[in-house]
Design a protein around this motif. Structure first.
Motif: not given
Length: 131
Positions: A1-12, A21-24, A31-32
């Motif tokens: 299990y790997k936590h999301l980092n700030y860069g990934e949160r910016v992408t989201i 969409s969530y799947s896109a 990621r899942s």
């Protein structure tokens, strides 16, 4: 299990603003889908119900602070082993019960992992069996 980092949160946040969409988003980030869904719903502000939007207003900065706060709180919540339960568990151990049997087959309110942790710290009279 790997936590999301700030860069990934910016992408989201960017992709959510583009109404992806969530799947896109999950495909783009490798990621899942459930990871993205849980991230948005755990770490976003409440939706604005006045204009009946279906998209949660997700902001990376807010999500990062919320996630860090939740992680710091979780690491401090250690279940205490009381003298009473220590005595009960050691009683079961003298009867040759395993820690798994104690956690699942008795009224002891501790998980198997917690019992192993206490055994490792020397609070329980437990010796691993060699087969």
């Amino acid at each position: 299990y790997k936590h999301l980092n700030y860069g990934e949160r910016v992408t989201i946040a960017t992709l959510r603003a583009e109404k992806k969409s969530y799947s896109a988003i999950a495909k783009i980030m490798h990621r899942s889908v459930s990871t993205i869904h849980n991230e948005v719903h755990r770490n976003s502000m409440r939706p604005d119900v006045t204009n009946h939007t279906e998209i949660f207003p997700y902001q990376a900065e807010y999500a990062q602070v919320t996630a860090e706060h939740r992680r710091s709180r979780a690491s401090r919540q250690k279940v205490k082993l009381t003298k009473y339960w220590q005595k009960v568990i050691n009683h079961y151990l003298r009867k040759k019960w395993s820690l798994e049997q104690i956690s699942h087959g008795s009224r002891v309110p501790y998980s198997t992992n917690t019992l192993y942790s206490y055994a490792k710290d020397g609070y329980l009279r437990y010796q691993a069996q060699r087969y």
